[in-house]
Design an enzyme around this catalytic site. Structure first.
Site, PDB file in Angstrom:
ATOM      1  N   GLY A  95       0.698  -1.249   0.039  1.00 38.90           N
ATOM      2  CA  GLY A  95      -0.227   0.061   0.203  1.00 38.90           C
ATOM      3  C   GLY A  95       0.970   1.358   0.453  1.00 38.90           C
ATOM      4  N   CYS A 122       1.508   0.226  -8.618  1.00 42.30           N
ATOM      5  CA  CYS A 122       2.770   1.340  -8.248  1.00 42.30           C
ATOM      6  C   CYS A 122       3.784   1.053  -9.152  1.00 42.30           C
ATOM      7  CB  CYS A 122       3.115   0.410  -6.748  1.00 42.30           C
ATOM      8  SG  CYS A 122       3.066  -1.614  -7.100  1.00 42.30           S
ATOM      9  N   GLU A 142       5.538  -3.788   1.017  1.00 47.23           N
ATOM     10  CA  GLU A 142       5.794  -2.955  -0.606  1.00 47.23           C
ATOM     11  C   GLU A 142       4.623  -1.674  -1.171  1.00 47.23           C
ATOM     12  OE1 GLU A 142       4.569  -2.324  -4.153  1.00 47.23           O
ATOM     13  OE2 GLU A 142       4.026  -4.489  -4.275  1.00 47.23           O
ATOM     14  N   LEU A 143       5.166  -0.718  -1.103  1.00 43.20           N
ATOM     15  CA  LEU A 143       5.169   0.182  -1.252  1.00 43.20           C
ATOM     16  C   LEU A 143       5.214   1.215  -2.541  1.00 43.20           C
ATOM     17  CD1 LEU A 143       7.290   1.759   2.268  1.00 43.20           C
ATOM     18  CD2 LEU A 143       4.704   0.311   1.555  1.00 43.20           C
TER      19      LEU A 143
END
Length: 475
Positions: free
Chosen positions: A223, A279, A245-246
């Site tokens: 996120g 992302c 996991e950004l």
């Protein structure tokens, strides 16, 4: 209407401790299409307790037993293909073709990859008279995003199951239906009680107590950076392992020997795919000055062919933004780009013509962008491209790495030596050469503020393991 007001805990569908629910909106119609339970701390406590009890046995299952379980999941997942595709199109607004080709398939690929990784994965290593053992980390909290409801959820679940670690899953409240279908799959194939627990709800009611729970030994989150930071803070209280996991602001470097039409098509896809809600989107396109004009002409042609519209109509390539909040965010960034002096080359603020209902945004291109502009530094999470020109390769690499993020990077061209140089120079966890694609057995994760740890395949399995040394085991 899909009404899922029960939680899945300890192998059963049970009433939530909360009487509240969350409405789920179809972003293409702006209509309510269902609701899920708005869970609370009591639901989390019950789920964690079930997972903790299941850990006692699940951690000792053999590799073959876990492979057999994953194989059953794969087969039943395939049986539920249409249900998964329809749910994702309803809750995310993804075109049906995208839901099938990408969302459904990526979820399947991760269960297959984890199953196959166990063929050769070594959980034990002899070192002389001693033994090194990799063991299941234990109860794991999983918090997954709305933009890839099956991919991000499946990759975490598959890795946890492969190690023998029970889980408590909190999916996004905006796209919870796919997770419910996964729960139904696990229930049907006989995932042991307590190994998988689903608690629907929001961040405050479910995410926070899950991150803080003392019996949760690992948090895996995908996120935004700010939320990831909060999870780290909460997990730090009892030193939980954290995998994050950004975000990203990925560069796409176009080399001067490229086929211009091919490059324009590739860069367009990396920006509009999943309505830009990716992302790893290659939203900073770096183009040599010497081919700028020809590239921009072809880029405009490619964007003009992108069809935005009803995700259930044949030929639709781009659906709506997930919500009004996300639509407004994209509009704010487009306006910010104009204010800061970037040149609007295609698209712009507002909705595409004829699409007043639904959260549809116009695919947009900015040119003459300076890399220090807001639109080049912050993650927009929408179909907005920033074209930045460069004079030589060193400048391109410098611009590419001038970001707080490092999730992905892309390069396209013909000269292999140059392609390799660029790929090795980009500071990112994944770099794609000439649209090679990412296979599910390759590690995935970010440098810098794009995250911690790695997911996918055997590297993803590693995140759910602890390492134990047993001295004198073979004496």
């Amino acid at each position: 209407m899909r009404d899922y007001t029960k939680q899945y805990i300890n192998g059963e569908w049970v009433e939530s401790n909360s009487n509240e629910t969350i409405e789920v909106i179809n972003p293409a119609t702006e209509e309510v299409i269902g609701k899920v339970a708005k869970g609370n701390k009591a639901d989390v406590d019950k789920a964690v307790e079930a997972a903790d009890n299941a850990y006692l046995e699940f951690r000792h299952t053999s590799v073959k037993e876990r492979q057999a379980l994953l194989d059953k999941i794969v087969k039943e997942y395939e049986n539920r293909k249409d249900d998964i595709v329809q749910a994702i199109t309803d809750e995310l607004g993804a075109p049906l073709s995208l839901s099938e080709r990408v969302h459904y398939q990526m979820g399947l690929n991760h269960f297959v990859a984890a199953r196959d990784a166990l063929d050769n994965y070594e959980f034990e290593e002899r070192r002389g008279d001693d033994l090194v053992v990799k063991e299941a980390i234990g109860v794991s909290g999983l918090i997954t995003p709305w933009n890839f409801p099956t991919n991000q959820t499946s990759l975490k679940l598959a890795a946890a199951f492969a190690t023998g670690s029970p889980v408590v899953l909190k999916p996004s409240e905006e796209t919870p239906f796919a997770a419910v279908i996964l729960a139904e799959i696990f229930d049907k194939v006989g995932v042991p009680k307590g190994v998988f627990n689903l608690v629907n709800g929001d961040g405050a009611g479910v995410g926070n107590p899950l991150s803080e729970h003392p019996k949760v030994r690992m948090m895996s989150f995908t996120g935004s950076g700010p939320t990831g930071s909060k999870i780290m803070e909460k997990a730090a209280k009892d030193f939980k392992k954290v995998s994050l996991e950004l975000g990203g602001k990925s560069p796409y470097i176009v080399l001067d020997d490229v086929d211009i039409k091919e490059a324009a098509k590739a860069t367009t896809g990396k920006v509009v795919n999943n309505t830009g809600q990716v992302c790893t989107a290659g939203t900073r396109v770096l183009v040599p000055n010497k081919i700028k004009d020809a590239f921009l002409a072809e880029l405009k042609e490619q964007f003009s062919q992108v069809r935005v519209g009803n995700p259930r109509e044949d030929g639709t390539q781009v659906g709506p933004m997930i919500s009004k909040k996300q639509f407004d965010q994209v509009q704010n960034y487009i306006n910010k780009g104009i204010e800061e002096g970037a040149e609007l080359f295609y698209g712009g603020p507002g909705k595409p013509e004829g699409l007043e209902k639904g959260y549809f945004a116009r695919p947009t291109i900015f040119i003459n962008v300076d890399n220090q502009m807001t639109i080049a530094q912050e993650e927009i999470f929408g179909p907005v491209m920033s074209v930045i020109t460069y004079n030589d390769l060193d400048e391109a690499i410098q611009i590419a790495n001038d970001t707080k993020y490092g999730l992905a990077g892309y390069v396209i061209g013909k000269d292999k030596e140059t392609l390799h140089k660029v790929a090795r120079s980009i500071e990112a966890g994944t770099v794609e050469i000439n649209e090679a694609g990412r296979k599910p057995d390759l590690p995935f994760g970010g440098y810098k503020q794009s995250g911690l740890g790695r997911e996918w395949g055997d590297y993803g399995i590693e995140e759910f393991l602890e390492v134990k040394s047993i001295a004198g085991y073979f004496k």
